[in-house]
Design a protein around this motif. Structure first.
Motif, PDB file in Angstrom:
ATOM      1  N   SER A 164      58.585 -19.402  14.396  1.00 44.08           N
ATOM      2  CA  SER A 164      57.139 -19.204  14.268  1.00 44.08           C
ATOM      3  C   SER A 164      56.470 -19.096  15.633  1.00 44.08           C
ATOM      4  CB  SER A 164      56.510 -20.351  13.473  1.00 44.08           C
ATOM      5  OG  SER A 164      56.658 -21.581  14.159  1.00 44.08           O
ATOM      6  N   GLN A 165      57.158 -19.556  16.692  1.00 41.89           N
ATOM      7  CA  GLN A 165      56.621 -19.413  18.043  1.00 41.89           C
ATOM      8  C   GLN A 165      56.429 -17.953  18.420  1.00 41.89           C
ATOM      9  OE1 GLN A 165      58.574 -21.792  21.119  1.00 41.89           O
ATOM     10  NE2 GLN A 165      59.515 -23.056  19.525  1.00 41.89           N
ATOM     11  N   VAL A 166      57.208 -17.075  17.807  1.00 43.37           N
ATOM     12  CA  VAL A 166      57.100 -15.651  18.125  1.00 43.37           C
ATOM     13  C   VAL A 166      55.692 -15.154  17.852  1.00 43.37           C
ATOM     14  CG1 VAL A 166      57.904 -13.333  17.508  1.00 43.37           C
ATOM     15  CG2 VAL A 166      59.546 -15.219  17.710  1.00 43.37           C
ATOM     16  N   ARG A 167      55.112 -15.558  16.737  1.00 43.59           N
ATOM     17  CA  ARG A 167      53.770 -15.118  16.361  1.00 43.59           C
ATOM     18  C   ARG A 167      52.747 -15.494  17.435  1.00 43.59           C
ATOM     19  NH1 ARG A 167      53.467 -17.784  12.169  1.00 43.59           N
ATOM     20  NH2 ARG A 167      54.219 -16.246  10.673  1.00 43.59           N
ATOM     21  N   GLU A 168      52.850 -16.704  17.949  1.00 44.03           N
ATOM     22  CA  GLU A 168      51.903 -17.157  18.971  1.00 44.03           C
ATOM     23  C   GLU A 168      52.072 -16.375  20.265  1.00 44.03           C
ATOM     24  OE1 GLU A 168      49.011 -19.181  21.143  1.00 44.03           O
ATOM     25  OE2 GLU A 168      49.335 -18.888  18.984  1.00 44.03           O
ATOM     26  N   HIS A 169      53.310 -16.072  20.651  1.00 45.43           N
ATOM     27  CA  HIS A 169      53.536 -15.316  21.881  1.00 45.43           C
ATOM     28  C   HIS A 169      53.063 -13.874  21.739  1.00 45.43           C
ATOM     29  CE1 HIS A 169      55.827 -18.771  23.232  1.00 45.43           C
ATOM     30  NE2 HIS A 169      55.955 -18.208  24.412  1.00 45.43           N
ATOM     31  N   VAL A 170      53.248 -13.280  20.561  1.00 43.59           N
ATOM     32  CA  VAL A 170      52.731 -11.934  20.336  1.00 43.59           C
ATOM     33  C   VAL A 170      51.206 -11.942  20.453  1.00 43.59           C
ATOM     34  CG1 VAL A 170      52.404 -10.119  18.602  1.00 43.59           C
ATOM     35  CG2 VAL A 170      54.667 -11.137  18.949  1.00 43.59           C
ATOM     36  N   ARG A 171      50.563 -12.971  19.891  1.00 47.16           N
ATOM     37  CA  ARG A 171      49.103 -13.083  19.986  1.00 47.16           C
ATOM     38  C   ARG A 171      48.655 -13.148  21.444  1.00 47.16           C
ATOM     39  NH1 ARG A 171      45.241 -16.596  20.898  1.00 47.16           N
ATOM     40  NH2 ARG A 171      46.739 -18.258  21.360  1.00 47.16           N
ATOM     41  N   ARG A 172      49.364 -13.935  22.249  1.00 45.37           N
ATOM     42  CA  ARG A 172      48.999 -14.055  23.665  1.00 45.37           C
ATOM     43  C   ARG A 172      49.195 -12.738  24.406  1.00 45.37           C
ATOM     44  NH1 ARG A 172      51.994 -19.780  25.253  1.00 45.37           N
ATOM     45  NH2 ARG A 172      50.797 -21.135  23.852  1.00 45.37           N
ATOM     46  N   ILE A 173      50.292 -12.053  24.114  1.00 42.31           N
ATOM     47  CA  ILE A 173      50.538 -10.757  24.759  1.00 42.31           C
ATOM     48  C   ILE A 173      49.430  -9.781  24.413  1.00 42.31           C
ATOM     49  CG2 ILE A 173      52.060  -8.734  24.767  1.00 42.31           C
ATOM     50  CD1 ILE A 173      54.403 -10.745  24.263  1.00 42.31           C
ATOM     51  N   ARG A 174      49.063  -9.712  23.142  1.00 37.88           N
ATOM     52  CA  ARG A 174      47.988  -8.813  22.718  1.00 37.88           C
ATOM     53  C   ARG A 174      46.685  -9.137  23.440  1.00 37.88           C
ATOM     54  NH1 ARG A 174      49.571  -9.132  16.295  1.00 37.88           N
ATOM     55  NH2 ARG A 174      50.716  -7.151  16.173  1.00 37.88           N
ATOM     56  N   ASN A 175      46.350 -10.413  23.531  1.00 43.63           N
ATOM     57  CA  ASN A 175      45.110 -10.815  24.196  1.00 43.63           C
ATOM     58  C   ASN A 175      45.116 -10.426  25.672  1.00 43.63           C
ATOM     59  OD1 ASN A 175      44.098 -11.885  21.850  1.00 43.63           O
ATOM     60  ND2 ASN A 175      44.646 -14.009  22.333  1.00 43.63           N
ATOM     61  N   LYS A 176      46.254 -10.610  26.332  1.00 42.17           N
ATOM     62  CA  LYS A 176      46.343 -10.286  27.761  1.00 42.17           C
ATOM     63  C   LYS A 176      46.234  -8.780  27.988  1.00 42.17           C
ATOM     64  CE  LYS A 176      48.985 -14.351  29.233  1.00 42.17           C
ATOM     65  NZ  LYS A 176      50.228 -14.859  29.880  1.00 42.17           N
ATOM     66  N   LEU A 177      46.898  -7.993  27.138  1.00 42.79           N
ATOM     67  CA  LEU A 177      46.833  -6.540  27.286  1.00 42.79           C
ATOM     68  C   LEU A 177      45.424  -6.028  27.008  1.00 42.79           C
ATOM     69  CD1 LEU A 177      50.201  -5.446  25.605  1.00 42.79           C
ATOM     70  CD2 LEU A 177      49.697  -5.652  28.049  1.00 42.79           C
ATOM     71  N   ALA A 178      44.779  -6.589  25.993  1.00 41.02           N
ATOM     72  CA  ALA A 178      43.411  -6.177  25.668  1.00 41.02           C
ATOM     73  C   ALA A 178      42.448  -6.568  26.787  1.00 41.02           C
ATOM     74  CB  ALA A 178      42.971  -6.808  24.347  1.00 41.02           C
ATOM     75  N   ALA A 179      42.637  -7.769  27.349  1.00 42.49           N
ATOM     76  CA  ALA A 179      41.769  -8.223  28.436  1.00 42.49           C
ATOM     77  C   ALA A 179      41.932  -7.358  29.677  1.00 42.49           C
ATOM     78  CB  ALA A 179      42.078  -9.687  28.768  1.00 42.49           C
ATOM     79  N   ALA A 180      43.129  -6.774  29.841  1.00 41.38           N
ATOM     80  CA  ALA A 180      43.382  -5.902  30.991  1.00 41.38           C
ATOM     81  C   ALA A 180      42.834  -4.495  30.772  1.00 41.38           C
ATOM     82  CB  ALA A 180      44.875  -5.852  31.281  1.00 41.38           C
TER      83      ALA A 180
END
Length: 241
Positions: A205-221
């Protein structure tokens, strides 16, 4: 010659066919072509060979897989192998109906060779797949571009429109896994095993949280379109081109 490259690097091949004579014939031919060949005569033995290959002698570089086997057919074997390996899988089959081809590619096959086949033709098909794999492996150290997103696998960096994105090691490894196989669906368990490691103590289930963080970082960039698609009930795939 089909086996020239294999002789230089001793590529590993698994031949799976419930007809022992066919499996032995293919093994003999490809050993003469320079491959390190293992054989299995049913689905369970094939999965055991794949599991064992992740240790000592290294994973298989290509798999020849019969479709019509008893107990566990080639489609199911292929699906289960795909949870652990991304090497080319070539189905050996007498089935020619479109539905079988769809089932095969959906299971993760890369190619079909119809029985009866010429050993020379099969050898050339195998050589072509290995050549493509060689190019793909070389490209893993190259830079790839996806809709304003730049991934440098050698330096392990990600940029959006020239601006660096600060990803953790696990986040970059997850991006690299998905982006190197665009369009391929990875379930959460497979991602967890490949990125965190086979013996990691934790929860997929940790995968879901890491995908969320990646998406947020890419969107913020400043990345406009999310390159990671959620496949509901299964996992994720890379959709950017």
């Amino acid at each position: 010659m089909a086996g020239a490259k294999a002789r230089e690097t001793r590529m590993r091949m698994l031949v799976v066919d419930d007809e022992v004579e066919i499996a032995d014939m293919l093994a003999e031919y490809f050993r003469m072509e320079g491959y390190d060949v293992a054989t299995a005569n049913d689905g369970a033995a094939a999965l055991e060979a794949v599991s064992a290959s992740r240790g000592g002698r290294g994973a298989f570089d290509i798999i020849l897989l019969d479709v019509n086997m008893t107990n566990m057919d080639g489609f199911e074997v292929c699906r289960r192998i795909r949870e652990h390996l991304s090497c080319p899988i070539i189905f050996l089959t007498a089935r020619v109906e479109d539905v079988d081809q769809i089932d095969g590619f959906a299971a993760g096959a890369d190619d079909y060779v119809l029985k009866p086949f010429s050993l020379e033709v099969l050898g050339r098909r195998v050589a072509a797949h290995m050549a493509r794999e060689g190019r793909a492996r070389r490209q893993e150290q190259a830079v790839r571009f996806f809709r304003g997103l730049t991934i440098d696998y050698g330096s392990r960096t990600v940029e959006v429109a020239g601006s660096p994105v600060d990803l953790t090691k696990l986040e970059f490894d997850l991006v690299a896994l998905l982006s190197k196989r665009p369009g391929q669906v990875f379930d959460r368990e497979a991602i967890y095993e490949r990125v965190w490691g086979w013996d990691a103590a934790g929860d997929p289930s940790q995968v879901r949280e890491h995908v969320r963080r990646i998406r947020n970082k890419l969107a913020a960039a400043g990345l406009d379109e999310d390159p990671i698609e959620t496949v509901w009930g299964v996992g994720y795939r890379w959709t950017a081109k």
